[in-house]
Structure formats: structure tokens, C-alpha cells
Design a protein around this motif. Structure first.
Motif: not given
Length: 111
Positions: A26-52
Motif C-alpha cells: 500500500h505504501a509503495r503504490e501510494a508513493i508512486q501515485r503521489i510522485a507521478s501526480k506532481y513530478f514524473g521522476r522518483l529518485r528515492s523514497a523511504t517509509v519508516h514506522f515506529r511506536h510512540e
């Protein structure tokens, strides 16, 4: 706008949280969708989850084209809502950056 390329991987990581298979996809698809919506080239992306405490905290770093990294963070009791809130913040940063870079933007008159 269609996503031209993804130069680097979209990493989805966590600190002592079992993410399963659905959340990283879900995270990969959403990031690709947002990156393609605003800019055509995604160089890198990192998603990190943690408890707080009793909630989950999500941090997203996205770099598109030659632009500097966009970083956002949000917390929520539901891990999917934490991700969606963070993604909204990154999308807002990308939208504002694209608006600043538009060539058809008029100039302000100074008195």
C-alpha cells in the motif's frame, strides 16, 4: 503525469513492528501515485514506522528529480492513518514546490 522512472527502491521499514505484506505494498503504490501526480521522476523514497507510546509514528522521505528531499512525519493510533497523514503532508510539500517551479506563474508588481 505518468511516472517516468524510479531510480532507487522504495524502502518500507519498521522498528520492532510486523508490517505484514499489505502495508508495504500500500505504501509503495501510494508513493508512486503521489510522485507521478506532481513530478514524473522518483529518485528515492523511504517509509519508516515506529511506536510512540500507544500510537504509531510514520516518517516519509521522498526525493523527486533534482529537488531536495521532502520529509514529513505524523502519528496516529491506526498505522494506516498515520501513513495517510504523513503522505498528505508530503503531497502538500510536492504540490507547493511544483507551484513555485511553474514557468507560467505571473510576477508580482512592486510599488
Amino acid at each position: 503525469m505518468k511516472l517516468d522512472t524510479v531510480d532507487g527502491p522504495i524502502l518500507v521499514q519498521s522498528s520492532q513492528i510486523d508490517l505484514g505484506d499489505a502495508l508495504p505494498e500500500h505504501a509503495r503504490e501510494a508513493i508512486q501515485r503521489i510522485a507521478s501526480k506532481y513530478f514524473g521522476r522518483l529518485r528515492s523514497a523511504t517509509v519508516h514506522f515506529r511506536h510512540e507510546g500507544a500510537s504509531y509514528c510514520c516518517t516519509i522521505e521522498v526525493q523527486t528529480g533534482a529537488l531536495p528531499r521532502m520529509v514529513a512525519e505524523a502519528s496516529h493510533r491506526d498505522i494506516y492513518k498515520a501513513f495517510d497523514g504523513t503522505l498528505e503532508k508530503v503531497a502538500k510539500q510536492l504540490r507547493r514546490t511544483k507551484r513555485e517551479l511553474r514557468e507560467d506563474k505571473g510576477e508580482r508588481w512592486k510599488k
